[in-house]
Design an enzyme around this catalytic site. Structure first.
Site, PDB file in Angstrom:
ATOM      1  N   GLY A 244       0.908  -1.146   0.019  1.00  0.00           N
ATOM      2  CA  GLY A 244      -0.005  -0.077   0.031  1.00  0.00           C
ATOM      3  C   GLY A 244       0.874   1.287  -0.026  1.00  0.00           C
ATOM      4  O   GLY A 244       1.972   1.234   0.450  1.00  0.00           O
TER       5      GLY A 244
ATOM      6  N   GLN B 147       2.946  10.219   0.721  1.00  0.00           N
ATOM      7  CA  GLN B 147       4.336   9.592   0.942  1.00  0.00           C
ATOM      8  C   GLN B 147       5.358   9.870  -0.158  1.00  0.00           C
ATOM      9  O   GLN B 147       6.465   9.664  -0.152  1.00  0.00           O
ATOM     10  CB  GLN B 147       4.182   8.364   1.313  1.00  0.00           C
ATOM     11  CG  GLN B 147       3.604   7.729   2.580  1.00  0.00           C
ATOM     12  CD  GLN B 147       3.744   6.444   2.920  1.00  0.00           C
ATOM     13  OE1 GLN B 147       2.844   5.816   2.408  1.00  0.00           O
ATOM     14  NE2 GLN B 147       4.602   5.979   3.676  1.00  0.00           N
TER      15      GLN B 147
ATOM     16  N   CYS C 161       7.133   2.472   9.041  1.00  0.00           N
ATOM     17  CA  CYS C 161       6.800   3.296   7.802  1.00  0.00           C
ATOM     18  C   CYS C 161       8.066   3.489   7.099  1.00  0.00           C
ATOM     19  O   CYS C 161       9.017   3.870   7.760  1.00  0.00           O
ATOM     20  CB  CYS C 161       5.941   4.334   8.343  1.00  0.00           C
ATOM     21  SG  CYS C 161       5.472   5.370   6.867  1.00  0.00           S
ATOM     22  N   LEU C 162       8.086   3.474   5.637  1.00  0.00           N
ATOM     23  CA  LEU C 162       9.275   3.675   5.030  1.00  0.00           C
ATOM     24  C   LEU C 162       9.712   5.388   5.159  1.00  0.00           C
ATOM     25  O   LEU C 162      10.619   5.594   4.991  1.00  0.00           O
ATOM     26  CB  LEU C 162       8.999   3.587   3.407  1.00  0.00           C
ATOM     27  CG  LEU C 162       9.200   1.931   2.972  1.00  0.00           C
ATOM     28  CD1 LEU C 162       9.070   2.283   1.491  1.00  0.00           C
ATOM     29  CD2 LEU C 162      10.767   1.831   3.195  1.00  0.00           C
TER      30      LEU C 162
ATOM     31  N   HIS D 220      -3.669   2.772   8.121  1.00  0.00           N
ATOM     32  CA  HIS D 220      -2.260   3.446   8.588  1.00  0.00           C
ATOM     33  C   HIS D 220      -2.213   4.309   6.977  1.00  0.00           C
ATOM     34  O   HIS D 220      -1.813   5.415   7.160  1.00  0.00           O
ATOM     35  CB  HIS D 220      -1.206   2.231   8.216  1.00  0.00           C
ATOM     36  CG  HIS D 220       0.224   2.756   7.991  1.00  0.00           C
ATOM     37  ND1 HIS D 220       0.988   2.679   9.079  1.00  0.00           N
ATOM     38  CD2 HIS D 220       1.003   3.171   7.060  1.00  0.00           C
ATOM     39  CE1 HIS D 220       2.266   3.222   8.855  1.00  0.00           C
ATOM     40  NE2 HIS D 220       2.094   3.645   7.589  1.00  0.00           N
ATOM     41  N   GLU D 221      -2.490   3.959   5.939  1.00  0.00           N
ATOM     42  CA  GLU D 221      -2.448   4.595   4.677  1.00  0.00           C
ATOM     43  C   GLU D 221      -3.456   5.957   4.693  1.00  0.00           C
ATOM     44  O   GLU D 221      -3.006   6.997   4.041  1.00  0.00           O
ATOM     45  CB  GLU D 221      -2.810   3.785   3.347  1.00  0.00           C
ATOM     46  CG  GLU D 221      -1.710   2.729   3.361  1.00  0.00           C
ATOM     47  CD  GLU D 221      -0.242   3.050   3.257  1.00  0.00           C
ATOM     48  OE1 GLU D 221       0.132   4.309   2.631  1.00  0.00           O
ATOM     49  OE2 GLU D 221       0.715   2.184   3.421  1.00  0.00           O
TER      50      GLU D 221
ATOM     51  N   HIS E 204      -2.284   8.977   6.431  1.00  0.00           N
ATOM     52  CA  HIS E 204      -1.325   9.854   5.876  1.00  0.00           C
ATOM     53  C   HIS E 204      -2.102  10.878   5.196  1.00  0.00           C
ATOM     54  O   HIS E 204      -1.725  12.021   4.902  1.00  0.00           O
ATOM     55  CB  HIS E 204      -0.372   8.867   4.686  1.00  0.00           C
ATOM     56  CG  HIS E 204       0.704   8.284   5.198  1.00  0.00           C
ATOM     57  ND1 HIS E 204       1.659   9.061   5.676  1.00  0.00           N
ATOM     58  CD2 HIS E 204       1.075   7.019   5.473  1.00  0.00           C
ATOM     59  CE1 HIS E 204       2.733   8.181   6.247  1.00  0.00           C
ATOM     60  NE2 HIS E 204       2.085   6.910   5.886  1.00  0.00           N
TER      61      HIS E 204
END
Length: 293
Positions: free
Chosen positions: A163, A168, A212-213, A254-255, A258
């Site tokens: 995802g 991001q 998270c990246l 989570h997404e 953002h």
């Protein structure tokens, strides 16, 4: 001969013959069995398939053709392997978008086919407001949003994730993509969600480790609803409704965070925030000022 001529013993003959045969068989077996056993053991000892497990393991791990794997196995929602997943308190953190993956998520850097890059905390785009996408921008496969979504999938697959939210990669629009398999070959599972909204949360919660990246080399326990109901639009502007449960629900939440300028560290406990603060200070030093909890 006397025995055979005796009428009294005539009826015993069949039984005597049977006893004789049994004794003969026992004699043959007593001689042949040790020989057969010895031959079998010799054969097995010279056959690689039956060599001791320990010695085989040493030869395998020392082989230059099969180096020890550094991959971390994560629990899967519907695994085909009989692996017992460790508890969240004992397993290492993993970027959330690799929860369906057998490898940890990675930063791919430059991705072929796109100029999009994964932004690192404290980049301001991670906290900036995200605009809703108007209907006129949703004109199907040839639209600008469609091209952005396609490039976001390229970045997502390169990270070995499932995802990705537009902020991001520096695009402050309410757009997210995901593919629960994380496999680009399973493109039928790709989902693009425009202007998504969570319209209902379950009261039941669970806690799992997330990463998270945009926050490399760190993670922590995050509480989220076990299921959610979502409304969104597809690339043609058609409205959709979905209910996510389990891992999918966690990924979406989570997404979705953002899109609201929220990052997972905002949901850590005070103790969890204290643990990651040194790493956050390092990220601020590496990527610039402005990153605060």
């Amino acid at each position: 001969q006397d025995f055979h001529n005796s009428k009294q013993n005539h009826k015993l003959l069949p039984k005597c013959h049977l006893l004789y045969r049994l004794v003969k068989v026992m004699y043959i077996c007593s001689y042949a069995t040790p020989m057969a056993t010895t031959a079998l053991c010799t054969l097995l000892s010279r056959t690689s398939a039956f060599t001791p497990v320990a010695s085989r393991a040493v030869s395998l791990t020392s082989s230059p053709l099969s180096p020890p794997s550094s991959r971390v196995i994560h629990s899967l929602p519907s695994s085909t392997k009989s692996i017992t997943a460790p508890s969240s308190s004992s397993r290492p953190w993993t970027s959330l978008t690799s929860l369906f993956s057998t490898t940890e998520e990675v930063d791919p850097g430059v991705v072929e086919g796109t100029d999009l890059r994964v932004l690192k905390y404290p980049h301001p785009a991670l906290r900036a407001p995200n605009e809703e996408i108007p209907m006129e921008e949703l004109t199907g496969p040839g639209s600008e949003i469609s091209k952005i979504a396609k490039e976001m999938f390229l970045v997502m697959y390169a990270t070995q994730g499932v995802g990705l939210a537009a902020p991001q990669v520096g695009i402050n629009k309410r757009l997210m993509v995901y593919n629960e398999s994380g496999d680009p070959k399973k493109w039928m599972s790709e989902t693009v969600m425009i202007n998504p909204k969570i319209v209902e949360f379950s009261e039941a919660k669970d806690v799992e480790q997330e990463g998270c990246l945009s926050f490399p080399d760190m993670g922590g326990d995050v509480e989220r609803s076990k299921w959610i109901k979502v409304e969104a639009q597809n690339l043609k502007g058609k409205k959709m409704k979905k209910k996510f449960k389990g891992w999918e629900a966690r990924i979406f939440q989570h997404e979705y965070d953002h899109l609201d300028g929220t990052v997972y560290i905002d949901r850590l406990t005070e103790e969890g925030k204290d643990k990651v603060q040194p790493r956050l200070d390092e990220l601020v030093s590496d990527f610039g000022e402005g990153g605060v909890l």
